[in-house]
Design an enzyme around this catalytic site. Structure first.
Site, PDB file in Angstrom:
ATOM      1  N   GLY A  23       5.775  15.206  -8.058  1.00  0.00           N
ATOM      2  CA  GLY A  23       4.609  14.600  -8.685  1.00  0.00           C
ATOM      3  C   GLY A  23       3.522  14.159  -7.715  1.00  0.00           C
ATOM      4  O   GLY A  23       2.492  13.646  -8.129  1.00  0.00           O
ATOM      5  N   GLY A  46       7.663   2.929 -13.424  1.00  0.00           N
ATOM      6  CA  GLY A  46       6.472   3.730 -13.187  1.00  0.00           C
ATOM      7  C   GLY A  46       5.959   4.387 -14.451  1.00  0.00           C
ATOM      8  O   GLY A  46       6.468   4.155 -15.548  1.00  0.00           O
ATOM      9  N   SER A  47       4.954   5.230 -14.269  1.00  0.00           N
ATOM     10  CA  SER A  47       4.521   6.062 -15.398  1.00  0.00           C
ATOM     11  C   SER A  47       5.233   7.414 -15.335  1.00  0.00           C
ATOM     12  O   SER A  47       5.308   8.124 -16.324  1.00  0.00           O
ATOM     13  CB  SER A  47       3.007   6.248 -15.375  1.00  0.00           C
ATOM     14  OG  SER A  47       2.604   6.851 -14.168  1.00  0.00           O
ATOM     15  N   ARG A  56       0.860  -1.193   0.000  1.00  0.00           N
ATOM     16  CA  ARG A  56       0.000   0.000   0.000  1.00  0.00           C
ATOM     17  C   ARG A  56       0.890   1.235   0.000  1.00  0.00           C
ATOM     18  O   ARG A  56       2.097   1.145   0.238  1.00  0.00           O
ATOM     19  CB  ARG A  56      -0.893   0.012   1.244  1.00  0.00           C
ATOM     20  CG  ARG A  56      -0.077  -0.050   2.510  1.00  0.00           C
ATOM     21  CD  ARG A  56      -0.877  -0.351   3.756  1.00  0.00           C
ATOM     22  NE  ARG A  56      -0.123  -1.228   4.643  1.00  0.00           N
ATOM     23  CZ  ARG A  56       0.930  -0.878   5.353  1.00  0.00           C
ATOM     24  NH1 ARG A  56       1.357   0.326   5.317  1.00  0.00           N
ATOM     25  NH2 ARG A  56       1.577  -1.734   6.114  1.00  0.00           N
ATOM     26  N   GLY A  92       7.965   4.140  -9.878  1.00  0.00           N
ATOM     27  CA  GLY A  92       8.144   5.473 -10.433  1.00  0.00           C
ATOM     28  C   GLY A  92       8.760   6.371  -9.376  1.00  0.00           C
ATOM     29  O   GLY A  92       9.306   5.894  -8.374  1.00  0.00           O
ATOM     30  N   ASP A  93       8.657   7.673  -9.587  1.00  0.00           N
ATOM     31  CA  ASP A  93       9.261   8.615  -8.649  1.00  0.00           C
ATOM     32  C   ASP A  93       8.565   8.607  -7.284  1.00  0.00           C
ATOM     33  O   ASP A  93       9.171   8.957  -6.276  1.00  0.00           O
ATOM     34  CB  ASP A  93       9.238  10.029  -9.241  1.00  0.00           C
ATOM     35  CG  ASP A  93      10.047  10.106 -10.529  1.00  0.00           C
ATOM     36  OD1 ASP A  93      11.202   9.657 -10.520  1.00  0.00           O
ATOM     37  OD2 ASP A  93       9.517  10.613 -11.544  1.00  0.00           O
TER      38      ASP A  93
END
Ligand code: ADP
Ligand code: MG
Length: 373
Positions: free
Chosen positions: A351, A108-109, A53, A77-78
């Site tokens: 982000g 990641g995206s 999670r 991702g970041d």
């Protein structure tokens, strides 16, 4: 970064933290197909830890026995790296903990840090699985470089540490709205940009900064001496994380040597400390991993949709700063403060959404060790 580069011993033990939901939800498959054998053949002993999670990784690194690990590697991702950095800096032994080398394997995206690291290596741009493989190879070399972190203060939440970006206006809105296109991977930012251009907003606020030129260059913390502590801005969490010597509390007036931007109507404000905002957006082409600068970019209101689109297209090659756009301003700073006037909006750090309202930031040069480099 040559002077501050070091090499991990062989063999090395790494904890590999993975967000299985990152990107298109295929991190585990990407690991099985591209990473596992590569690390084993390079003698990198690693333990895969799959997060369950949000904030799981943050809690894990807050409690972990770090003496067991030569490095913590993030496969995601970041967003997962943001958790790990903040978890390390929440520890009572943060000064030791933040010296644990960190690594990134992009699945990641939003893989901006991986794209930045690949860019610093001098290689020509690659994307998605090729970027992952490149970062895997670089990781196997075990080279550790220093990387800047930026401390971020908002009105009522605890201080945060950021490794990539602070955004408000167009870029922050695109980042968050495009989360719903996660399934297309990194292309989500392109789609989001086009959607946002159709309903271009003006964002009102007051922006001020401490120019980089007004100070001697921030010095790197040396590897063996404790980080310098100054008393002017104790953090809310008292002793955790380095103190911010350039900032006054958010409810006090700005220090007198700061520059206040005259305009109060913006399309975007973007503070970057690494080169890439996304895999294909070279937002701060001059940035290096530990230059000690916040690369501040803002776009004043009045820019046409066409001109803004041209800026983002030029950003793919980092050419936006040389397009002579009259509405774009870029400068290097050590610290900044933003006070949005509108009651609602989005501010992002690396982000991730943070509390909306007044925000300020200060760069800490070379605070974390980073690989691949
Ligand atoms: P992406 O680039 O695909 O957005 P991130 O690493 O940024 O990937 O992760 C997206 C968000 O998911 C982050 O806010 C992160 O904290 C959160 N997260 C981390 N681990 C998990 C998990 N196991 N399940 C769901 N969300 C997670
Ligand atoms: Mg993300």
């Amino acid at each position: 970064a040559g002077a501050s580069m070091s090499v991990l011993s062989r063999p090395s033990r790494m904890m590999l933290l993975m967000n299985p939901q990152s990107g298109k939800g295929q991190a585990l498959t990407l690991y099985n197909n591209h990473i596992q054998r590569m690390l084993n053949e390079a003698g990198v002993t690693h333990t895969l830890v799959i997060t369950e999670r949000q904030n799981h990784a943050r809690e894990l690194v807050k409690e972990a026995d770090l003496s067991q690990w030569d490095a913590l590697v993030i496969m995601s991702g970041d967003g997962l790296l943001f958790e790990v950095i903040n978890g390390l800096l929440e520890r009572p032994d943060w000064e030791e903990a933040i010296r644990t080398p960190l690594g990134i394997l992009p699945s990641g995206s939003g893989n901006a840090l991986a794209a930045s690291i690949h860019h610093y290596s001098g290689a020509s741009p690659v994307f998605s699985e090729e970027l992952l493989v490149s970062c895997g190879f670089l990781l196997c070399q075990r080279l550790v470089a220093r990387m800047d972190l930026v401390s971020i203060h908002v009105a009522s939440s605890p201080r945060l540490f950021s490794f990539l970006s602070l955004a408000w206006g167009f870029v922050a809105d695109v980042d968050i709205e495009s989360e719903k296109y996660r399934q297309v991977g990194a292309a989500r930012f392109t789609i989001g940009t086009l959607v946002r251009l159709a309903s271009l907003h003006i964002y009102k606020g007051k922006l001020a900064y401490l120019p980089a030129s007004s100070l001697a260059p921030a010095s790197r913390p040396s590897k063996d001496s404790p980080l310098q502590r100054t008393e002017s801005m104790p953090s809310r969490s008292a002793t955790k994380g380095p103190s911010d010597s350039l900032l006054l509390p958010l409810d006090q007036p700005l220090p007198s040597d700061w520059v206040v931007v005259q305009e109060e109507d913006f399309v975007l404000m973007l503070a970057m400390y690494q080169s890439h905002l996304a895999e294909d957006l070279l937002a701060a082409p001059g940035a290096t991993s530990d230059d000690g600068f916040i690369h501040l970019i803002y776009v004043r209101a009045g820019i046409s949709r066409t001109a803004l689109l041209k800026l983002f297209l030029a950003m793919e090659k980092g050419a936006h700063l040389t397009t002579n756009c009259q509405h774009l301003v870029h400068t290097k700073v050590r610290a900044l403060r933003l006070e949005p006037h509108s009651p609602k909006g989005i501010i992002t750090v690396d982000g991730e959404v943070v509390e909306y309202g007044p925000v300020q930031a200060e760069v800490h040069r070379g605070l974390v060790g980073f690989m691949p480099s």
